[in-house]
Scaffold this active site. Structure first.
Site, short mmCIF file in Angstrom:
data_model
loop_
_atom_site.label_atom_id
_atom_site.label_comp_id
_atom_site.label_asym_id
_atom_site.label_seq_id
_atom_site.Cartn_x
_atom_site.Cartn_y
_atom_site.Cartn_z
N THR A 387 0.78 -1.23 0.21
CA THR A 387 -0.04 0.08 0.04
C THR A 387 0.70 1.16 -0.10
OG1 THR A 387 -0.05 0.22 2.45
CG2 THR A 387 -1.84 -1.24 1.18
N GLY A 388 0.25 2.28 -0.43
CA GLY A 388 1.12 3.63 -0.79
C GLY A 388 2.32 3.44 -1.74
N ALA A 389 1.96 2.69 -2.54
CA ALA A 389 3.16 2.31 -3.58
C ALA A 389 3.39 3.14 -4.74
CB ALA A 389 2.74 1.07 -4.27
N SER A 390 2.60 4.27 -4.60
CA SER A 390 2.94 5.42 -5.83
C SER A 390 4.09 6.25 -5.66
CB SER A 390 1.53 6.21 -6.08
OG SER A 390 1.31 6.92 -4.68
N SER A 391 4.56 6.19 -4.27
CA SER A 391 5.58 7.35 -4.05
C SER A 391 6.37 6.77 -2.88
CB SER A 391 5.23 8.63 -3.89
OG SER A 391 4.47 8.78 -2.59
N GLY A 392 7.49 7.43 -2.55
CA GLY A 392 8.27 7.03 -1.20
C GLY A 392 8.56 5.86 -0.91
N GLY A 394 6.91 3.04 -0.46
CA GLY A 394 6.17 2.06 -1.36
C GLY A 394 6.80 1.72 -2.46
N SER A 519 6.19 3.57 13.50
CA SER A 519 6.79 4.93 13.58
C SER A 519 7.73 4.83 14.80
CB SER A 519 5.78 5.94 13.84
OG SER A 519 6.71 7.27 14.28
N TYR A 532 -1.10 10.94 15.20
CA TYR A 532 -0.19 10.09 14.16
C TYR A 532 0.35 9.04 15.19
CZ TYR A 532 3.50 8.09 11.34
OH TYR A 532 4.47 7.59 10.69
#
Length: 663
Positions: A387-392, A394, A519, A532
């Protein structure tokens, strides 16, 4: 006006075509081999244009093998013929250099003559200067210089052919060492200084950044980014009255090799080198006993090179590259500078984009993962939901999984960005699958899980990486309760909904591993991150409880208490620009280790220290955190209101001491 470009699928060629599309009118014909048509068609789709037309041919064939009927139809219509197709590699052998650089230029020049083009633009290289000592200006060419390698010799010979054998007007461009885009870092291969990046990465991982290292004066080099080269060529090619001239696309100020290496070491977070002797003293020594001269001599000696290669190749540096770490000539580029005056086109300082180059290499070109047999054994053929694979984190994790032979299953909200990630993976020979999903929408997650269960052969790993971070004190949160709802919705509810939806598949398989990107804040409890940290703590607690229920089914969990990572998520907090952070690639390495080793937790030393402090001395710890709360400003001040001076110095000092903590 129309253009013809050879080497358009190559590195400089792609950037030049983009410049022509952005700033010029007319059709752009691009030479392409039959086998490379799919790649060119993919590039055309990426450019989103109907002005680029492939012309089938081959660099090794007379007149590039272009259909004579096409030549007859377009004779007199091509104003600018750009010849970029060539070998740009110091390690290539003599025969390859001869065929591509010399033969290819002769064939391109013949085609340009048949087409009766307005001007033939030859991309040469400062390598044509060979080992000339002293100043080599743009009016100079055949000065009797020694040409030490096949690359040098063929670059010189191809430029001579253009000058002496062509029947059409010409212009020559001599770039120095071309590195990636200064804005994006984009690069297509490991070359030049990139050969040393792997060694710098190793130094970063095993040595503290503050450790001083002894260096020697290795002479001067010259590095320019590809976007400068493409923009300058486009501008210079269209200036009137400049036919028959050569242009040096170089940094006007020679760069000491040690300074260049230090710029990249600093970008990597590795120790830097200091030279003990003034370079004026080493320059007085005979060339043969200067450090750069000795290295040059060793690199050229076949027997010594073979022995040296046994050592240097282990860190990804071919021995023959060592012979070309510096230039003996200083390249005068005043003609080019005058021609570019007023255009806004200039060479940026390397220090301003060194981190951009290194980060791109680390995220896209570093093949450490692919070479690790342990990682390949664990991930080969496995399906990894990220998940969150579109940047950073991921995105880089997806690249590393694909390198190891796994299939990253890319999940994020934006389909277009996911498709870009998949395209990059496929260009490098990997495989990836795209599944767009809004992970804050629980019903959308349910649909995603149904899709994955029915369409994937297996679900081997799930990486809960997508997350939302909010940095705001409780004092400013009384009318923003939605901050807590949003972080819980994505970081906690979305993550456990995905795992619960995929559990039946993993239980049926009798295997599966879940990696939660948590985190360091869960261990250190930094102020201003209550929303967070609470959401990440909830995910940790849930995973710890269900891990005991599922371990008998072969399903395991790893929680990574990730330190501060340089990702788009922290970009709004501008003070983080000056904080020590780890890179997305370093974070992705931790994710890969979590999949391969399957530990229960991955923590940093500082995170563990924070957890111990909270257990042994909670009152003292909260007092210290309260001091930090008053040193670091709220979000509004972090955007520029009241920052700087002594307070900023205190912030940076604390950030360096407590490296990785989210302040």
């Amino acid at each position: 006006m129309s253009y013809f470009v050879t080497g358009a699928t190559g590195f400089i060629g792609r950037f030049l075509v983009e410049e022509l599309l952005d700033h010029r009118e007319g059709e752009v014909f691009v030479l392409v081999r039959e086998s490379s048509l799919p790649r060119m068609e993919a590039l055309i789709r990426h450019w989103g244009t109907d002005r680029v037309t492939p012309v089938v041919g081959d660099l090794a064939t007379e007149a590039l093998g272009v259909d004579p009927a096409w030549v007859a139809e377009h004779r007199g219509q091509v104003e600018h013929f750009f010849h970029l197709a060539a070998i740009y590699d110091m390690t290539a052998d003599d025969a390859t250099n001869e065929a591509m650089n010399v033969g290819g230029t002769r064939h391109a020049l013949a085609l340009a003559g048949d087409l009766d083009v307005g001007c033939f633009h030859q991309v040469s290289s400062v390598a044509a200067a060979g080992e000339l000592r002293g100043t080599f200006d743009e009016t100079m060419f055949d000065e009797g210089q020694h040409l030490p390698s096949p690359y040098h010799r063929t670059k010189f010979e191809s430029e001579r052919i253009v000058r002496e054998e062509g029947s059409v007007p010409w212009r020559v461009y001599r770039p120095s060492i071309v590195v990636g885009d200064s804005q994006t870092g984009a690069m297509d291969k490991v070359d030049g200084p990139y050969y040393f990046f792997g060694l710098m990465k190793t130094m970063r991982d095993v040595l503290p950044a503050w450790l001083p290292l002894a260096g020697v004066d290795m002479g001067d080099t010259n590095v320019v980014p590809v976007d400068y080269v493409a923009r300058a060529m486009d501008h210079l090619a269209h200036l009137p009255g400049r036919d028959g001239e050569a242009f040096h696309l170089v940094n006007p100020e020679p760069q000491p090799v040690v300074e260049m290496i230090n710029a990249f070491c600093a970008a990597a977070g590795a120790p830097t080198f200091a030279t003990g002797l003034d370079r004026g003293l080493t320059r007085r020594l005979p060339r043969a006993v200067q450090p750069s001269g000795l290295l040059n001599a060793v690199g050229k000696n076949g027997a010594l090179q073979a022995v040296l290669d046994l050592v240097t190749s282990r860190v990804g540096v071919p021995a023959e590259v060592l012979a070309h770490t510096s230039f003996t000539a200083v390249f005068d580029s005043r003609r080019t500078e005058r021609a570019l005056a007023g255009s806004g086109i200039a060479v940026p300082d390397l220090e301003s984009y060194a981190r951009t180059l290194y980060s791109y290499w680390e995220e896209h070109l570093d093949e450490t993962t692919a070479r690790d047999p342990r990682i390949r054994a664990a991930l080969q053929g496995k399906y990894v939901v990220i998940t969150g694979a579109s940047s950073g984190i991921g995105q880089v994790t997806a690249h590393k999984v694909a390198q190891a032979g796994g299939v990253p299953v890319l999940v994020a909200r934006g389909k277009d960005k996911l498709e870009e990630v998949r395209a990059m993976i496929e260009v490098r020979g990997g495989q990836a699958l795209v599944y767009p999903c809004d992970l804050s929408d629980l019903k959308a997650i349910d649909r995603l899980c149904e899709q994955l269960a029915s369409e994937l052969p297996s679900v081997d790993y799930v990486v809960n990486n997508a997350g939302r971070s909010i940095r705001r004190s409780l004092r400013l949160s009384h009318d923003r309760f939605h901050d807590f709802e949003r972080t819980m919705q994505l970081n906690y509810f979305g993550a456990i909904r995905l795992v619960m939806g995929l559990l039946p598949t993993m239980q049926e398989q009798k295997r599966g591993h879940v990696v939660n990107v948590s985190s360091i804040g869960v261990q250190t409890n930094p102020p201003r991150f209550s929303a967070y940290v609470a959401s990440k703590s909830a995910l940790d607690s849930w995973s710890n409880v269900v891990a005991s229920e599922l371990v008998g089914d072969g399903i395991t969990f790893t929680g990574i208490h990730m330190p501060l990572v340089r990702t788009p998520m922290i970009a709004p907090t501008k003070i983080y620009d000056k904080f020590p952070t780890i890179s997305p690639a370093q974070a992705a390495d931790l994710v890969v280790e979590a999949m391969v080793g399957r530990p229960h937790e991955i923590n940093t030393l500082l995170g563990n220290a924070g957890a111990v402090m909270h257990t042994l001395a909670p009152k003292l710890t909260f007092r210290l955190l309260n001091m930090a709360y008053h040193v670091f400003p709220d979000s509004a001040a972090a955007k520029g209101e009241g920052s700087g001076g002594t307070r900023e110095s205190e912030q940076i000092m604390l950030a360096k001491i407590f490296k990785g903590v989210h302040w």
